[in-house]
Enzyme design. Structure first.
Site: not given
Ligand SMILES: NC(=O)C1=CN([C@@H]2O[C@H](COP(=O)(O)OP(=O)(O)OC[C@H]3O[C@@H](n4cnc5c(N)ncnc54)[C@H](OP(=O)(O)O)[C@@H]3O)[C@@H](O)[C@H]2O)C=CC1
Ligand SMILES: O=C[C@H](O)[C@@H](O)[C@@H](O)[C@H](O)C(=O)O
Length: 318
Positions: A52, A57, A87, A120
């Site tokens: 994703d 990003y 996105k 997005h």
């Molecule tokens: N559409 C949107 O608007 C959005 C989409 N997203 C997408 O969703 C994905 C996932 O969500 P995200 O916000 O990153 O959050 P997550 O809930 O996936 O958490 C990620 C964090 O948790 C840590 N982590 C991973 N595995 C573990 C574990 N087993 N135990 C403890 N900590 C852990 C990671 O650190 P480490 O790498 O050190 O393991 C990282 O800091 C994003 O990366 C992005 O691609 C996210 C936000 C908004």
């Molecule tokens: O500036 C805004 C940010 O980029 C934010 O909107 C996105 O990156 C979002 O958090 C995501 O992780 O999908």
């Protein structure tokens, strides 16, 4: 890896995807492109097949490089083995910009098509964001009818196998469904045991829109999340009783709701840990206790961009 079939999408989606939104704020502590590329290559080795990303990003380019390298090394035989989501960023949310934006993403990814292209956020932003919070003048209502025509064009041109949205409420989806020729296959939203999205899930189930959960671990340890999921006592108790980690309980709970997940880890051990959720299950009692957890949204447009009325209204929409 188990997969789900999606409406109006020619490719099945693996139930666990690797998130790539890794850059911390401040930007000085962000992962380098090389770090992201090698983490994503590790993820392919560990068995991840769904990735994703997003135009906004910094991961589109390193993801493209990781895919090229995985093909070169023979880790995968063909690009078709992967499911890639990206996105449309809010600055391109206008009819005549959508296809262009999709092509820019494809260029960075070195791909001829993506598998899922999502709007997005339900917003248009008229200037490049320099810093957060942003002035309210640059944030606008999304003209979903014209933007969706652009998304449909991306699909008919073969630039993407499926189209969908992200961060859309039931209200926004109603509007979209009333004008769409191709309905959205996916709505990617924040979902975890502390933000369960019950109403949105019911709505999407009824309309055949598949939900993908982002931040299933509450975005633990990032600048936009916290440890409310991975340090939740109730989940930790359940985890202990099963010999699992709290993160695995959170991911398993999401999976048992019939939802796919994108979760990010660039740590080799944790990326493997997060895939180990298929050969055990939560009990009726576990599910009941989790369903009663107090709810709190982690990610809102107003907390991200600033407490402007329009964004507060958007966040309050169901
Ligand atoms: N559409 C949107 O608007 C959005 C989409 N997203 C997408 O969703 C994905 C996932 O969500 P995200 O916000 O990153 O959050 P997550 O809930 O996936 O958490 C990620 C964090 O948790 C840590 N982590 C991973 N595995 C573990 C574990 N087993 N135990 C403890 N900590 C852990 C990671 O650190 P480490 O790498 O050190 O393991 C990282 O800091 C994003 O990366 C992005 O691609 C996210 C936000 C908004
Ligand atoms: O500036 C805004 C940010 O980029 C934010 O909107 C996105 O990156 C979002 O958090 C995501 O992780 O999908």
């Amino acid at each position: 890896m188990q997969q789900v079939t999606l409406n109006d999408c020619d490719k099945a989606m693996p139930v666990i995807g690797m998130g790539t939104a890794s850059s911390s704020r401040p930007a000085s502590t962000a992962d380098s492109s090389e770090t992201v590329k090698s983490a994503l290559l590790e993820a392919i080795k560990a068995g991840y097949r769904h990735f994703d990303t997003a135009f906004i990003y910094p991961s589109e380019k390193p993801l493209g490089e990781a895919i090229a390298k995985a093909l070169h090394l023979g880790l995968i035989k063909s690009r078709d083995e992967l499911f890639i989501t990206t996105k449309l960023w809010c600055t391109f949310a206008q009819r005549d910009q959508v296809v262009h934006a999709c092509k820019l993403s494809l260029q960075k990814l070195q791909l001829e098509y993506v598998d899922m292209y999502l709007v997005h956020q339900p917003l248009r932003i008229s200037e490049t964001i320099q810093k957060l919070p942003v002035p309210k003048e640059i944030i606008h209502q999304l003209d979903i009818k014209s933007v969706w025509e652009g998304m449909e064009e991306c699909k008919s041109l073969g630039l993407t196998k499926g189209i969908g949205v992200s961060n859309f409420s039931c209200k926004k989806l109603e509007k979209l469904l009333s004008i769409a020729k191709i309905p959205p296959a996916v709505n990617q939203v924040e979902m975890n045991p502390i933000w369960q999205q019950k109403q949105l899930r019911e709505f999407c189930n009824a309309k055949g829109i598949h939900i993908t959960a982002y931040s299933p671990l509450g975005a633990n340890n990032t600048s936009w999340g916290d440890n409310r999921v991975v340090e939740c006592d109730v989940l930790t108790e359940i985890a202990k009783s099963k010999g699992k980690t709290t993160a695995q309980v959170a991911l398993r709970w999401v999976y048992e709701q019939g939802v796919t997940v994108v979760t990010k880890s660039f740590n080799k051990e944790r990326m493997k840990e997060n895939l180990q959720i298929f050969d055990w299950s939560l009990s009726e009692q576990d599910l009941k206790i989790i369903s009663e957890l107090p709810q709190r949204r982690g990610f809102g447009m107003a907390s991200l961009y600033g407490p402007h009325d329009f964004l507060l209204q958007l966040d309050a929409e169901i």
